[in-house]
Design a protein around this motif. Structure first.
Motif, PDB file in Angstrom:
ATOM      1  N   LEU A   1       0.826  -1.203   0.000  1.00  0.00           N
ATOM      2  CA  LEU A   1       0.000   0.000   0.000  1.00  0.00           C
ATOM      3  C   LEU A   1       0.856   1.247   0.000  1.00  0.00           C
ATOM      4  CD1 LEU A   1      -1.544   1.286   3.306  1.00  0.00           C
ATOM      5  CD2 LEU A   1       0.216  -0.442   3.376  1.00  0.00           C
TER       6      LEU A   1
ATOM      7  N   GLY B   1       0.812   4.259   2.052  1.00  0.00           N
ATOM      8  CA  GLY B   1       0.252   4.995   3.169  1.00  0.00           C
ATOM      9  C   GLY B   1       0.115   6.415   2.676  1.00  0.00           C
ATOM     10  N   PHE B   2      -0.797   7.220   3.248  1.00  0.00           N
ATOM     11  CA  PHE B   2      -1.060   8.496   2.586  1.00  0.00           C
ATOM     12  C   PHE B   2       0.191   9.354   2.509  1.00  0.00           C
ATOM     13  CE2 PHE B   2      -3.247  11.891   0.720  1.00  0.00           C
ATOM     14  CZ  PHE B   2      -4.225  11.234   0.008  1.00  0.00           C
TER      15      PHE B   2
ATOM     16  N   PHE C   1      -9.129   1.896  -0.121  1.00  0.00           N
ATOM     17  CA  PHE C   1      -9.521   1.800   1.290  1.00  0.00           C
ATOM     18  C   PHE C   1     -10.688   2.752   1.545  1.00  0.00           C
ATOM     19  CE2 PHE C   1      -4.735   1.076   1.679  1.00  0.00           C
ATOM     20  CZ  PHE C   1      -4.870  -0.277   1.442  1.00  0.00           C
TER      21      PHE C   1
ATOM     22  N   ARG D   1     -12.104  12.917  12.279  1.00  0.00           N
ATOM     23  CA  ARG D   1     -12.414  12.121  11.088  1.00  0.00           C
ATOM     24  C   ARG D   1     -13.873  12.244  10.675  1.00  0.00           C
ATOM     25  NH1 ARG D   1      -8.851   6.630  10.788  1.00  0.00           N
ATOM     26  NH2 ARG D   1      -9.147   7.168   8.602  1.00  0.00           N
TER      27      ARG D   1
ATOM     28  N   LYS E   1     -14.991   0.478   5.991  1.00  0.00           N
ATOM     29  CA  LYS E   1     -14.183   0.726   7.192  1.00  0.00           C
ATOM     30  C   LYS E   1     -14.892   1.739   8.074  1.00  0.00           C
ATOM     31  CE  LYS E   1     -11.105   4.354   5.378  1.00  0.00           C
ATOM     32  NZ  LYS E   1      -9.786   4.687   4.878  1.00  0.00           N
ATOM     33  N   HIS E   2     -14.648   1.803   9.327  1.00  0.00           N
ATOM     34  CA  HIS E   2     -13.751   0.940  10.099  1.00  0.00           C
ATOM     35  C   HIS E   2     -14.662   0.148  11.010  1.00  0.00           C
ATOM     36  CE1 HIS E   2     -11.634   4.731   9.079  1.00  0.00           C
ATOM     37  NE2 HIS E   2     -10.571   3.992   8.941  1.00  0.00           N
TER      38      HIS E   2
ATOM     39  N   MET F   1     -12.234  -3.304   6.795  1.00  0.00           N
ATOM     40  CA  MET F   1     -11.076  -2.916   7.625  1.00  0.00           C
ATOM     41  C   MET F   1     -11.521  -2.759   9.079  1.00  0.00           C
ATOM     42  SD  MET F   1      -8.525   0.379   7.286  1.00  0.00           S
ATOM     43  CE  MET F   1      -8.083   0.119   5.578  1.00  0.00           C
TER      44      MET F   1
ATOM     45  N   LEU G   1      -9.329   0.991  14.796  1.00  0.00           N
ATOM     46  CA  LEU G   1      -8.263   1.058  15.797  1.00  0.00           C
ATOM     47  C   LEU G   1      -8.841   1.375  17.180  1.00  0.00           C
ATOM     48  CD1 LEU G   1      -5.626   3.053  13.671  1.00  0.00           C
ATOM     49  CD2 LEU G   1      -5.483   0.650  14.344  1.00  0.00           C
TER      50      LEU G   1
ATOM     51  N   ASP H   1      -6.196  -2.395  10.466  1.00  0.00           N
ATOM     52  CA  ASP H   1      -5.781  -1.024  10.157  1.00  0.00           C
ATOM     53  C   ASP H   1      -4.384  -0.784  10.716  1.00  0.00           C
ATOM     54  OD1 ASP H   1      -5.735   1.566   9.303  1.00  0.00           O
ATOM     55  OD2 ASP H   1      -7.359   2.285  10.573  1.00  0.00           O
ATOM     56  N   TRP H   2      -3.747   0.163  10.157  1.00  0.00           N
ATOM     57  CA  TRP H   2      -2.376   0.607  10.441  1.00  0.00           C
ATOM     58  C   TRP H   2      -1.821   0.135  11.795  1.00  0.00           C
ATOM     59  CZ3 TRP H   2       0.103   3.197   6.609  1.00  0.00           C
ATOM     60  CH2 TRP H   2       1.356   3.763   6.919  1.00  0.00           C
TER      61      TRP H   2
ATOM     62  N   MET I   1      -2.181  -5.268   8.106  1.00  0.00           N
ATOM     63  CA  MET I   1      -1.529  -4.006   7.738  1.00  0.00           C
ATOM     64  C   MET I   1      -0.847  -3.506   9.013  1.00  0.00           C
ATOM     65  SD  MET I   1      -3.019  -0.209   6.967  1.00  0.00           S
ATOM     66  CE  MET I   1      -4.544  -0.578   6.225  1.00  0.00           C
TER      67      MET I   1
ATOM     68  N   TRP J   1      -5.999  14.467   3.572  1.00  0.00           N
ATOM     69  CA  TRP J   1      -5.938  13.377   2.589  1.00  0.00           C
ATOM     70  C   TRP J   1      -5.937  13.919   1.165  1.00  0.00           C
ATOM     71  CZ3 TRP J   1      -5.507   8.456   4.730  1.00  0.00           C
ATOM     72  CH2 TRP J   1      -5.976   8.288   6.044  1.00  0.00           C
TER      73      TRP J   1
HETATM   74  C1  BGC Z   1      -6.392   4.877   8.697  1.00  0.00           C
HETATM   75  C2  BGC Z   1      -7.127   4.105   7.627  1.00  0.00           C
HETATM   76  C3  BGC Z   1      -6.322   4.097   6.343  1.00  0.00           C
HETATM   77  C4  BGC Z   1      -4.952   3.532   6.622  1.00  0.00           C
HETATM   78  C5  BGC Z   1      -4.069   3.401   5.396  1.00  0.00           C
HETATM   79  C6  BGC Z   1      -4.947   4.458   8.815  1.00  0.00           C
HETATM   80  O1  BGC Z   1      -4.232   5.354   9.617  1.00  0.00           O
HETATM   81  O2  BGC Z   1      -7.041   4.711   9.937  1.00  0.00           O
HETATM   82  O3  BGC Z   1      -8.401   4.667   7.431  1.00  0.00           O
HETATM   83  O4  BGC Z   1      -7.001   3.342   5.377  1.00  0.00           O
HETATM   84  O5  BGC Z   1      -4.305   4.386   7.556  1.00  0.00           O
HETATM   85  O6  BGC Z   1      -3.601   4.605   4.948  1.00  0.00           O
END
Ligand code: BGC
Length: 607
Positions: A100, A102-103, A189, A203, A241-242, A293, A296, A328-329, A355, A464
């Motif tokens: 993946l 990650g952002f 996701f 969020r 999610k979530h 997903m 957390l 999740d992360w 993940m 994001w």
């Molecule tokens: C978020 C998720 C996201 C994941 C992957 C996590 O920190 O809670 O919503 O899909 O990161 O980037």
């Protein structure tokens, strides 16, 4: 022939034979074997049953599973963040199942071309293995393919929630799939199905709001829009999610010292959990969502990723979810300080894909150890891997006719931007309108515009967007709200813009003042805020503008309802624009009456 000649011929022959042998050996070493010899004795062979498209997916999964070693199976259960893979060949060596971004996990430069090349590199390495199992590449395309510079940025879900329009949401999802698939990404996701009840949560804007039915309805539309494909295969894997109850976490319970509510405890009983927070997931399953997903959060003293009752019993057995469950992360490592115990707890609780083990070598060796010692049964591993493989088959990734990759020009295309503009129009909510101030006349003589969100694509797009915490300024393509207004008015209208509403030289009051103010971008717990409201700077701007305008309109760009009750008395009109994304023209379209206000509050906003 004399002796000298004989020796010369002999030397020549030796040289020729030697060179030939060296050449042969060199070529032999360079050449890829036609068939890879696998650890379990199988040879890679395109005639394997699992490559046969005419067989049912269950048969293909069973055939492939039967050929896999334990290590190969466990590799499929790992979802690795791309920056922790230092050597791309590890995808093959460790049989990794998914990667993946990650952002903010983007290629350099952040262009659609570079995204495509990056994803295809991972994919081709994964296919060049014994069994040729393609990786899944996943990304958080939560308001368009928003990691990618130049992508269409749609309104965040809170705005789509205000539209209450399933058809629109379906189309937004389809456009998002098209932009993702152009970069060869097949796993999103999204959608967020949390029913958000507390506007202090950072969020809230990722959700469709606090009405369970609206969240369920739009969630289904989004999943179907992402996944549906004309050829019967899946176009994309969606992720509900979530799971579950994140929208009801209690302020002050976060396990993350920098956050207040995100990653906190959901203090509600099972009856409320089932009545308010579970239905969107139930509906998602009815729509065929491919993955779920796990949140957390903590419920009844246990991290969700360790909760066998909710995952194994409720999600998989009771609701009949037959896709795969992803954690999740790093969530699975937060169950207990002992990482090994954490891992076995979560996999036994029903997590199929983890993940993200930054350290995937540790992950694989420990799960092998757990199976060998009986801490995790082989049946559990087989079930998890079968679920993951099934999703890959459903995408058509093993088929001879590979899914077509759309041309990169779909990313940020005019058609998608037009759709995003429509989505903006439909998301706007008119919170207040005294004396019919709106819609505005396009021939208004003088208009003053000010505010932190008037001329800032980063602010109007929110978190994001290109970066996890969003960006500041106008360096992605799009139309600011200010530009949208300028394009809407007649050529005789005089528009003056100042960031802070500093119009001191203005001696007479303008006909209209428009303040475009709101929240700076944030994401996840960094946006937890005890009193979401306007900043002192924004309030000062509004006051400046109030003095210089006969009528004042305040457009609020925010991810949630803001507490403005104490300030709003003398504002003539207030518009909630949420986080509209790149197409700010949509705001102007409605302010100037080309379209009417259609949006309805998706969450409570006390005025
Ligand atoms: C978020 C998720 C996201 C994941 C992957 C996590 O920190 O809670 O919503 O899909 O990161 O980037």
């Amino acid at each position: 022939m004399n002796n000298t000649n004989k020796v010369s011929i002999l030397v020549l022959t030796i040289l020729l034979v030697g060179t030939g042998a060296v050449f042969f050996i060199f070529n032999f070493l360079q050449k890829k074997p036609d068939k890879l010899i696998c650890k379990n004795g199988y040879f890679k062979d395109n005639n394997f049953a699992y490559f046969n498209e005419s067989l049912p997916i269950e048969t293909r999964v069973a055939d492939l599973l039967d050929k896999m070693t334990l290590e190969e199976k466990i590799g499929q259960m790992a979802l690795i963040e791309k920056n922790s893979i230092k050597n791309t060949m590890d995808v093959a060596s460790y049989n990794l199942g998914a990667v993946l971004s990650g952002f903010g996990g983007k290629p350099e430069p952040n262009t659609p071309q570079a995204w495509l090349a990056m994803v295809q590199k991972f994919k081709s390495v994964s296919q060049d293995t014994c069994l040729g199992i393609p990786i899944l590449y996943g990304a958080d395309a939560i308001h368009g393919h928003s990691n990618v510079h130049g992508a269409t940025i749609f309104p965040h879900f809170i705005g789509l929630g205000a539209s209450h329009n399933s058809d629109l949401v379906y189309q937004v999802a389809q456009a998002t799939t098209e932009e993702m698939r152009a970069t060869d990404i097949y796993w999103g996701f999204s959608p967020t199905l949390d029913v958000a009840l507390d506007n202090r949560w950072g969020r809230m804007y990722e959700t469709f709001g606090s009405d369970t039915d609206n969240v369920s309805k739009l969630g289904q539309a989004y999943i179907e829009g992402l996944q549906n494909n004309s050829d019967g295969k899946l176009a994309m894997l969606a992720t509900a999610k979530h799971f579950v109850g994140l929208g009801a976490m209690t302020w002050g319970t976060s396990i993350n010292k920098d956050y207040s509510i995100d990653q906190g405890t959901t203090n509600i009983n099972e009856k409320v959990l089932r009545a308010t927070h579970l239905p969107p997931f139930q509906k998602a399953i009815e729509s065929g969502v491919a993955s779920v997903m796990i949140g957390l959060n903590t419920w009844q003293g246990e991290k969700l990723s360790a909760n066998s009752y909710l995952i194994n019993d409720v999600l998989k057995k009771e609701l009949g979810f037959d896709g795969f469950v992803v954690s999740d992360w790093y969530g699975v490592y937060e169950i207990s300080p002992d990482k090994y115990k954490s891992l076995i707890k979560s996999i036994n609780a029903g997590v199929d894909m983890v993940m993200l083990p930054f350290n995937y070598k540790f992950f694989i060796s420990n799960i092998v150890k757990a199976v060998n010692s009986g801490d995790i049964s082989e049946a559990k591993i087989n079930d998890a891997v079968a679920r993951i493989l099934k999703a890959k088959f459903k995408l058509g990734l093993f088929d001879k006719n590979q899914p077509l990759i759309p041309d990169l020009s779909v990313i940020g295309s005019d058609t998608h931007r037009e759709l995003a503009r429509q989505a903006v129009r439909e998301s706007l909510v008119l919170l207040k309108d005294n004396n019919k101030t709106l819609p505005l006349n396009k021939n208004t003589k003088t208009i003053l515009i000010a505010g932190s969100a008037a001329n800032n694509l980063g602010v109007q797009s929110g978190g994001w967007t290109v970066e996890w915490q969003g960006i500041d300024g106008n360096w992605i393509p799009g139309t600011t709200i200010l530009d949208g207004i300028k394009k809407s008015v007649s050529k005789n209208t005089i528009i003056d813009y100042n960031l802070d509403g500093n119009f001191e030289t203005q001696t007479t009051q303008a006909d209209i003042g428009i303040a475009v103010v709101g929240e700076k971008p944030y994401a996840e717990g960094w946006g937890d805020e005890a009193n979401p409201s306007l900043s002192n700077e924004d309030l000062a701007t509004i006051n400046n503008l109030r003095q210089k305008s006969k009528k004042l309109i305040v457009v609020i760009v925010s991810g949630r309802p803001l507490n403005i009750k104490n300030y709003a008395m003398n504002w003539d009109a207030i518009v909630a624009a949420w986080l509209p994304g790149t197409e700010g023209q949509g705001v102007a379209d409605v302010l100037f009456g080309d379209y009417t206000f259609k949006g309805k509050l998706p969450v409570e906003w006390k005025l």
